[in-house]
Scaffold this active site. Structure first.
Site, mmCIF file in Angstrom:
data_model
loop_
_atom_site.group_PDB
_atom_site.id
_atom_site.type_symbol
_atom_site.label_atom_id
_atom_site.label_comp_id
_atom_site.label_asym_id
_atom_site.label_seq_id
_atom_site.Cartn_x
_atom_site.Cartn_y
_atom_site.Cartn_z
ATOM 1 C CE LYS A 78 45.166 44.801 40.766
ATOM 2 N NZ LYS A 78 45.375 43.908 39.601
ATOM 3 C CB SER A 153 43.663 45.824 36.592
ATOM 4 O OG SER A 153 44.316 44.704 37.139
ATOM 5 C CB SER A 177 46.818 43.435 35.682
ATOM 6 O OG SER A 177 45.645 43.659 34.969
HETATM 7 N N1 GLN Z 1 43.636 44.049 30.704
HETATM 8 C C1 GLN Z 1 43.360 42.685 30.950
HETATM 9 C C2 GLN Z 1 41.910 42.502 31.295
HETATM 10 O O1 GLN Z 1 41.228 43.476 31.327
HETATM 11 C C3 GLN Z 1 44.259 42.166 32.040
HETATM 12 C C4 GLN Z 1 43.673 42.280 33.390
HETATM 13 C C5 GLN Z 1 44.552 41.681 34.458
HETATM 14 O O2 GLN Z 1 45.644 41.190 34.199
HETATM 15 N N2 GLN Z 1 44.022 41.663 35.666
HETATM 16 O O3 GLN Z 1 41.452 41.425 31.531
#
Ligand code: GLN
Length: 478
Positions: A78, A153, A177
């Site tokens: 990532k 994400s 995410s």
């Molecule tokens: N969707 C969640 C957020 O927007 C999780 C993001 C993540 O785990 N990095 O914060």
């Protein structure tokens, strides 16, 4: 070779001289050139790095040196995790020209163990999002239906494995995410216990919630990558000593699995509900003991999460003032304030700005007690819910997402609709627990569905054991 390829089969193939590490690298690199125009999982493809690592490995094999744990395993990273000498953008224009000066600890561990790094994957800007549409470099598409999102994400890392562009990958999970994109892309993903994996070299979103974890097509491969990256790191004071107890046991006989009634609430898609329930009934036939449980503070998890997440994000992102990062190639203009405004204004997308403002507000004098301190108190109650549940059960099972992979553009204009997707994933991060997302088949329209197993802290192996039983039911993802 491609279909049944796994960490184990690569190892056997290398041992029996059926193929070389360089051949493995080339197979995946050509898959990347074939699929990328549709999927856009990668921001950078590190062809040279993968091929030079493979060449070094082939030389070691020719020298009869013992094969490392992840010999010639293609791995995508990532783009918020540093790989020395390679661009690292975190999906943001702010870091468009930033080149990582060092390896994150997880990357150093993967390299040491012989993995081949094939590239850096697309993500929501600074890991804020659930669809990868918040990337400043365009969305990633779900490899199973390119009109839909891969989740986020870490959408690029999940899509890369789902599209067979990489065998395994790393993502980060602050509020779901890893688990959400794993379930949207039909692959396995692990959010480890807080402290199990070093965060050194991870670009922070919310430091008390962030954890790095692996994606793969199979439980066994996910487990092997986790084993390779976990454990104490002197560069991360929150990491702990952790020898992973490799779990050979596959049976769920006698395993007490708790089903939280709050996780099967109104709003859960009917097909997801039925796939998860059918899978649990099958585990019951194999001897698992299912038990309804309650996690009574679940309804407060989402608002608690978004207060803590934005508060920590506003502090972490203060360093991107436009002077140290993001200003490359731009001449200072006007006074210092004008200069700040021009660089920060252009460098950040709207979700990032929204969170910095929300978090700054929640931390400001006069509001701090009402929002931030209150959220910390509810966080403690959420943890207590889990602790009480684990007095009765070994593992907790439920859906990952209340909805199926949605269409690109469907939610991105409505932040609240996007936040609601996280309803079943954020409690785990607030409590610091491990959770494994496992595919459990597809919807009538052929869209992947996943479920998650939540384990007590540092009991990843118990989640993997249940995951293996599910994998035997549904077949591996290939
Ligand atoms: N969707 C969640 C957020 O927007 C999780 C993001 C993540 O785990 N990095 O914060």
């Amino acid at each position: 070779m491609e279909d049944k390829i796994s960490i184990r089969s690569i190892r056997e193939g290398l041992e029996n001289r059926e193929f070389s590490a360089q051949e493995i690298a080339r197979v995946f690199l050509s898959k990347i050139s074939e699929r990328e125009k549709d999927v856009h999982a990668f921001l950078t493809v590190t062809e040279e790095l993968a091929l030079s690592e493979a060449a070094a490995l082939d030389a070691a094999i020719a020298n009869k040196e013992p094969l490392p744990l992840l010999a010639a395993v293609p791995c995508a990273i990532k783009d918020c995790i540093l790989v020395e000498g390679i661009a690292c953008t975190a999906g943001s224009k702010m870091l468009e020209s930033y080149v990582a000066p060092m390896d994150a600890t997880v990357v150093a561990r993967l390299k040491e163990k012989g993995a081949l790094l094939v590239g850096k994957t697309n993500m929501d800007e600074f890991a804020m999002g659930a669809s990868t549409e918040n990337s400043a470099f365009g969305p990633t598409r779900n490899p199973h239906d390119t009109s839909r999102v891969p989740g986020g994400s870490s959408g690029g890392s999940a899509a890369a494995v789902g599209a067979k562009e990489s065998l395994v990958s790393l993502g980060s999970d602050t509020g779901g995410s890893i688990r959400l994109p794993a379930s949207f892309c039909g692959v396995v993903g692990l959010k480890p216990t807080y402290g199990a994996v070093s965060r050194s070299g991870l670009i922070a979103l919310a430091s008390s919630l962030d954890q790095i974890g692996p994606f793969a097509s199979t439980i066994e491969d996910t487990e092997r990558v986790f084993e390779a990256i976990c454990g104490k790191d002197p560069l991360d004071a929150t990491s702990v000593e952790y020898e992973y107890p490799s779990e050979r046991e596959q049976s769920v006989k006698g395993m007490r699995i708790g089903i939280p009634k709050e996780y099967f609430a109104k709003g859960l898609d009917a097909e997801i509900q039925s796939r998860v329930s059918d899978t649990l009934s099958e585990l019951e036939k194999q001897g698992a003991l299912l038990q309804e449980i309650t996690l009574p503070h679940t309804e407060y998890a989402l608002s608690t999460y978004y207060i803590i997440n934005t508060s920590e994000a506003s502090a972490n992102l203060a360093r991107y003032d436009g002077l140290r990062f993001g200003s490359k190639g731009k001449e200072p203009q006007g006074n210092l304030l004008d200069w700040y405004l021009s660089v920060r204004g252009e460098g950040f997308g709207s979700e990032v700005k929204r969170r910095i403002m929300l978090g700054t507000y929640a931390l400001s004098a006069g509001y701090y007690e009402a929002y931030y301190i209150k959220a910390l108190k509810i966080r403690a109650l959420l943890l207590r819910d889990f602790q009480q549940a684990f007095e009765q059960v070994d593992l907790i099972a439920g859906p990952v997402s209340p909805v199926l992979p949605f269409r690109i553009g469907e939610r991105v204009k409505d932040p609240l609709a996007m936040y609601l997707v996280d309803v079943y994933t954020v409690p785990v991060n607030l409590a610091g627990l491990p959770a494994l997302a496992v595919p459990v088949g597809t919807s009538s329209a052929g869209l992947p569905i996943g479920m998650q197993f939540i384990a007590p802290a540092f009991q990843e192996h118990v989640a993997f054991r249940a995951g293996k039983a599910v994998e035997l039911l549904h077949g591996r993802n290939s």
